[in-house]
Design a protein around this motif. Structure first.
Motif, PDB file in Angstrom:
ATOM      1  N   ILE A 105       0.878  -1.175   0.000  1.00 54.10           N
ATOM      2  CA  ILE A 105       0.000   0.000   0.000  1.00 54.10           C
ATOM      3  C   ILE A 105       0.914   1.223   0.000  1.00 54.10           C
ATOM      4  CG2 ILE A 105      -1.865   1.235   1.189  1.00 54.10           C
ATOM      5  CD1 ILE A 105      -2.608  -1.618   0.197  1.00 54.10           C
ATOM      6  N   TYR A 106       1.118   1.791  -1.173  1.00 54.55           N
ATOM      7  CA  TYR A 106       2.065   2.890  -1.310  1.00 54.55           C
ATOM      8  C   TYR A 106       1.336   4.226  -1.123  1.00 54.55           C
ATOM      9  CZ  TYR A 106       4.878  -0.949  -3.082  1.00 54.55           C
ATOM     10  OH  TYR A 106       5.535  -2.158  -3.206  1.00 54.55           O
ATOM     11  N   THR A 107       1.589   4.840   0.032  1.00 55.05           N
ATOM     12  CA  THR A 107       0.890   6.060   0.428  1.00 55.05           C
ATOM     13  C   THR A 107       1.654   7.287  -0.056  1.00 55.05           C
ATOM     14  OG1 THR A 107       2.035   6.000   2.550  1.00 55.05           O
ATOM     15  CG2 THR A 107      -0.130   4.929   2.440  1.00 55.05           C
ATOM     16  N   LEU A 108       1.124   8.470   0.238  1.00 53.44           N
ATOM     17  CA  LEU A 108       1.695   9.699  -0.326  1.00 53.44           C
ATOM     18  C   LEU A 108       3.196   9.854  -0.066  1.00 53.44           C
ATOM     19  CD1 LEU A 108       1.073  12.252  -1.952  1.00 53.44           C
ATOM     20  CD2 LEU A 108       0.581  13.407   0.208  1.00 53.44           C
ATOM     21  N   PRO A 109       3.704   9.642   1.169  1.00 52.70           N
ATOM     22  CA  PRO A 109       5.156   9.794   1.364  1.00 52.70           C
ATOM     23  C   PRO A 109       5.980   8.876   0.457  1.00 52.70           C
ATOM     24  CG  PRO A 109       4.029   9.588   3.484  1.00 52.70           C
ATOM     25  CD  PRO A 109       3.007   9.297   2.426  1.00 52.70           C
ATOM     26  N   VAL A 110       5.500   7.661   0.252  1.00 52.26           N
ATOM     27  CA  VAL A 110       6.213   6.696  -0.599  1.00 52.26           C
ATOM     28  C   VAL A 110       6.151   7.146  -2.058  1.00 52.26           C
ATOM     29  CG1 VAL A 110       6.332   4.288  -1.357  1.00 52.26           C
ATOM     30  CG2 VAL A 110       5.715   4.830   1.015  1.00 52.26           C
ATOM     31  N   LEU A 111       4.970   7.566  -2.508  1.00 56.80           N
ATOM     32  CA  LEU A 111       4.805   8.005  -3.896  1.00 56.80           C
ATOM     33  C   LEU A 111       5.681   9.230  -4.182  1.00 56.80           C
ATOM     34  CD1 LEU A 111       0.921   7.614  -4.229  1.00 56.80           C
ATOM     35  CD2 LEU A 111       2.687   6.014  -4.990  1.00 56.80           C
ATOM     36  N   LEU A 112       5.772  10.135  -3.209  1.00 59.00           N
ATOM     37  CA  LEU A 112       6.627  11.325  -3.386  1.00 59.00           C
ATOM     38  C   LEU A 112       8.104  10.945  -3.429  1.00 59.00           C
ATOM     39  CD1 LEU A 112       4.775  13.798  -0.982  1.00 59.00           C
ATOM     40  CD2 LEU A 112       4.949  14.013  -3.471  1.00 59.00           C
ATOM     41  N   ALA A 113       8.499   9.992  -2.573  1.00 56.35           N
ATOM     42  CA  ALA A 113       9.900   9.542  -2.568  1.00 56.35           C
ATOM     43  C   ALA A 113      10.244   8.831  -3.874  1.00 56.35           C
ATOM     44  CB  ALA A 113      10.148   8.620  -1.377  1.00 56.35           C
ATOM     45  N   LEU A 114       9.246   8.190  -4.493  1.00 55.19           N
ATOM     46  CA  LEU A 114       9.462   7.522  -5.782  1.00 55.19           C
ATOM     47  C   LEU A 114       9.624   8.533  -6.923  1.00 55.19           C
ATOM     48  CD1 LEU A 114       6.968   4.512  -5.627  1.00 55.19           C
ATOM     49  CD2 LEU A 114       9.432   4.349  -6.006  1.00 55.19           C
ATOM     50  N   GLN A 115       9.081   9.731  -6.725  1.00 55.13           N
ATOM     51  CA  GLN A 115       9.191  10.772  -7.757  1.00 55.13           C
ATOM     52  C   GLN A 115      10.467  11.608  -7.591  1.00 55.13           C
ATOM     53  OE1 GLN A 115       5.588  13.050  -7.459  1.00 55.13           O
ATOM     54  NE2 GLN A 115       4.318  11.444  -8.327  1.00 55.13           N
ATOM     55  N   ASP A 116      11.113  11.482  -6.444  1.00 55.36           N
ATOM     56  CA  ASP A 116      12.309  12.274  -6.150  1.00 55.36           C
ATOM     57  C   ASP A 116      13.539  11.563  -6.714  1.00 55.36           C
ATOM     58  OD1 ASP A 116      14.460  13.608  -5.077  1.00 55.36           O
ATOM     59  OD2 ASP A 116      13.613  13.766  -3.069  1.00 55.36           O
ATOM     60  N   PRO A 117      14.249  12.183  -7.666  1.00 54.27           N
ATOM     61  CA  PRO A 117      15.428  11.527  -8.264  1.00 54.27           C
ATOM     62  C   PRO A 117      16.473  11.116  -7.224  1.00 54.27           C
ATOM     63  CG  PRO A 117      14.862  13.536  -9.463  1.00 54.27           C
ATOM     64  CD  PRO A 117      13.992  13.508  -8.238  1.00 54.27           C
ATOM     65  N   ALA A 118      16.515  11.841  -6.096  1.00 54.14           N
ATOM     66  CA  ALA A 118      17.518  11.549  -5.063  1.00 54.14           C
ATOM     67  C   ALA A 118      17.258  10.214  -4.357  1.00 54.14           C
ATOM     68  CB  ALA A 118      17.545  12.681  -4.043  1.00 54.14           C
ATOM     69  N   THR A 119      16.006   9.789  -4.327  1.00 55.03           N
ATOM     70  CA  THR A 119      15.675   8.558  -3.582  1.00 55.03           C
ATOM     71  C   THR A 119      15.070   7.463  -4.460  1.00 55.03           C
ATOM     72  OG1 THR A 119      13.628   9.706  -2.950  1.00 55.03           O
ATOM     73  CG2 THR A 119      15.352   9.554  -1.286  1.00 55.03           C
ATOM     74  N   ALA A 120      14.558   7.824  -5.637  1.00 54.05           N
ATOM     75  CA  ALA A 120      13.824   6.853  -6.463  1.00 54.05           C
ATOM     76  C   ALA A 120      14.672   5.638  -6.837  1.00 54.05           C
ATOM     77  CB  ALA A 120      13.300   7.533  -7.721  1.00 54.05           C
ATOM     78  N   SER A 121      15.933   5.871  -7.240  1.00 54.89           N
ATOM     79  CA  SER A 121      16.757   4.763  -7.748  1.00 54.89           C
ATOM     80  C   SER A 121      17.047   3.734  -6.654  1.00 54.89           C
ATOM     81  CB  SER A 121      18.071   5.297  -8.324  1.00 54.89           C
ATOM     82  OG  SER A 121      18.764   6.037  -7.336  1.00 54.89           O
ATOM     83  N   GLU A 122      17.125   4.203  -5.394  1.00 53.08           N
ATOM     84  CA  GLU A 122      17.395   3.290  -4.280  1.00 53.08           C
ATOM     85  C   GLU A 122      16.105   2.610  -3.790  1.00 53.08           C
ATOM     86  OE1 GLU A 122      19.859   3.388  -0.022  1.00 53.08           O
ATOM     87  OE2 GLU A 122      19.170   5.259  -0.926  1.00 53.08           O
ATOM     88  N   LEU A 123      14.994   3.360  -3.852  1.00 50.46           N
ATOM     89  CA  LEU A 123      13.725   2.859  -3.306  1.00 50.46           C
ATOM     90  C   LEU A 123      12.998   1.920  -4.272  1.00 50.46           C
ATOM     91  CD1 LEU A 123      11.590   3.015  -1.026  1.00 50.46           C
ATOM     92  CD2 LEU A 123      10.635   5.038  -2.169  1.00 50.46           C
TER      93      LEU A 123
END
Length: 266
Positions: free
Chosen positions: A177-195
């Motif tokens: 269940i990917y909630t807003l904080p997770v979805l935002l972190a997935l859109q952030d280039p700084a964290t997306a590649s690791e997450l």
């Protein structure tokens, strides 16, 4: 007069709470959850069948109580139950989807949580005999309050401890269940590649902790809190429209307190 109104207020509150409780029984079966508020869930203690039938029984009792309050309230609760189910279905359909949009997330929580909160406020306004404009204002307040409440819950799932939550932290992440904080972190280039490589499948404890720390360390928490504050502001605007100053102030304080411990206002 006032005595009858007090009884109706109480019955309206009970009808709403029974729907809420039934939804938790059914949610825990769907999530295979073992703990709810630091105690065994109904399904963990008595099994899925008992949990489902008990939830159905609570819904039946709620409908019976609502019927005694008149057709408007009975129809309102039935509609709310439908919206809760729709919210749950949209959440299940988006499970493990890293392509879930923020709009889909908000649509889910509008049904899953905000519908119940807005109905709670609306039924209270109706049993309290308030005018139509006040009924509508309180309904708007409840909807915004519900969105803030769920956003807070979803932020805490990432940053809080098991003890603070009364259930395992990171449960949503682990179950896809990917909630807003997770979805935002997935859109952030700084964290997306690791997450991103961690997501898309159920997570064991080490991966769950890693994913949580990535999201918690990103700017996603601050952005999610800011999104919550926009709904707080809408709720406060609605509360300010109420002619009863004391009620408006109490509701403003209530919704304002939800995000206070999640960081200062920017």
């Amino acid at each position: 007069g006032s005595r009858a109104a007090n009884r109706e207020d109480l019955l309206g509150a009970v009808a709403v709470e029974l729907v809420h409780l039934a939804s938790l029984y059914h949610d825990d079966v769907m999530d295979e959850a073992l703990v709810r508020r630091n105690v065994d869930s109904v399904n963990a203690r008595w099994g899925n069948l008992v949990a489902i039938v008990a939830g159905d029984f609570l819904l039946a009792r709620s409908a019976e109580i609502a019927a005694s309050l008149g057709t408007e309230i009975a129809g309102l609760l039935a509609n709310t139950l439908g919206r809760l189910c729709q919210g749950q279905v949209t959440e299940v359909r988006s499970a493990f989807s890293t392509a879930r949009s923020q709009e889909e997330y908000l649509a889910t929580i509008e049904g899953k949580t905000a519908a119940l909160m807005s109905t709670s406020c609306r039924i209270g306004a109706l049993t309290g005999g308030l005018g139509r404009s006040e009924v509508d204002v309180l309904t708007t307040f409840g909807r915004c309050f519900g969105v803030v409440f769920q956003l807070r819950d979803d932020i805490l799932d990432v940053i809080a401890t098991d003890a603070e939550l009364g259930k395992p932290a990171g449960q949503d992440l682990a179950e896809g269940i990917y909630t807003l904080p997770v979805l935002l972190a997935l859109q952030d280039p700084a964290t997306a590649s690791e997450l991103r490589p961690l997501l898309g499948q159920p997570l064991d404890q080490p991966e769950r902790d890693k994913a949580r720390s990535i999201v918690a360390g990103s700017g996603a928490i601050e952005t999610s809190v800011a999104a919550g504050r926009r709904y707080v502001d809408r709720a406060v605007e609605a509360a300010a429209e109420l002619p009863h100053g004391a009620l408006g102030q109490a509701l403003t304080a209530l919704v304002g307190s939800l995000l206070e411990d999640l960081g200062p206002r920017a």
